[in-house]
Design a protein around this motif. Structure first.
Motif, PDB file in Angstrom:
ATOM      1  N   CYS A  59       0.872  -1.195   0.040  1.00 34.08           N
ATOM      2  CA  CYS A  59       0.091   0.117  -0.076  1.00 34.08           C
ATOM      3  C   CYS A  59       0.857   1.236  -0.068  1.00 34.08           C
ATOM      4  CB  CYS A  59      -0.858   0.146   1.373  1.00 34.08           C
ATOM      5  SG  CYS A  59      -2.070   1.374   1.089  1.00 34.08           S
ATOM      6  N   SER A 112      -7.389   0.302   0.320  1.00 30.00           N
ATOM      7  CA  SER A 112      -7.522   0.680   1.758  1.00 30.00           C
ATOM      8  C   SER A 112      -8.482   1.836   2.106  1.00 30.00           C
ATOM      9  CB  SER A 112      -6.067   1.058   2.267  1.00 30.00           C
ATOM     10  OG  SER A 112      -5.743   2.375   1.631  1.00 30.00           O
ATOM     11  N   TYR A 113      -8.792   2.881   0.869  1.00 28.98           N
ATOM     12  CA  TYR A 113      -9.673   3.715   1.256  1.00 28.98           C
ATOM     13  C   TYR A 113     -11.124   3.455   0.927  1.00 28.98           C
ATOM     14  CZ  TYR A 113      -5.644   7.226   1.421  1.00 28.98           C
ATOM     15  OH  TYR A 113      -4.464   7.616   1.821  1.00 28.98           O
ATOM     16  N   TRP A 167     -10.127  -4.609   5.078  1.00 29.39           N
ATOM     17  CA  TRP A 167      -9.465  -5.171   3.826  1.00 29.39           C
ATOM     18  C   TRP A 167      -8.338  -5.809   4.453  1.00 29.39           C
ATOM     19  CZ3 TRP A 167      -4.202  -3.797   2.207  1.00 29.39           C
ATOM     20  CH2 TRP A 167      -3.804  -2.721   2.784  1.00 29.39           C
TER      21      TRP A 167
END
Length: 144
Positions: free
Chosen positions: A94, A111-112, A117
């Protein structure tokens, strides 16, 4: 013994080739349509594309020819869980790529965009499983 998949769960096994990203995305679209969860469609399709593309690219850059597997279904009646497995070595990162880089945003988008996740390496077989969930109930701030 493992429980058999529910009728609303889907699984797709395909070679690590980018042409399969669209099929993976359409598989998730169909699952959401059958479940009547159009509210999750845009986010689910974007994140599915990113997770599958990441797996395909990992395989292609390491000469891994093992198939990629997409599994999608309901963690509970409200939460969609999508899992993408590949056998390529290494873990996805990431990171925040430079503005002029053409790739490297997939895990950041996941992730956003996801309610939850992760990446796991345990379980049967080699490789890793990148997963995300959507649909957790959120507070409606307008009613506070």
């Amino acid at each position: 013994m493992e429980d058999p998949p529910r009728a609303t769960d889907v699984s797709l096994v395909f070679p690590p080739d980018p042409v399969w990203v669209r099929t993976a995305r359409e598989t998730v679209r169909t699952l959401l349509a059958v479940a009547g969860r159009a509210d999750l469609t845009d986010a689910a399709l974007l994140l599915t594309s990113e997770a599958v593309t990441n797996a395909v690219n990992a395989c292609r850059t390491t000469a891994c020819t093992s198939p990629v597997t997409l599994s999608a279904g309901w963690a509970d009646p409200h939460r969609l869980r999508v899992l993408v497995h590949d056998s390529a070595p290494g873990l996805p990162e990431c990171r925040a790529p430079a503005a002029d880089e053409e790739s490297g945003r997939g895990m950041m988008l996941i992730s956003y965009g996801a309610d939850a996740w992760g990446v796991c390496t345990h379980g049967p077989g080699r490789g890793k499983r990148t997963w995300f969930e959507l649909g957790r109930l959120k507070l409606d701030r307008s009613s506070q």
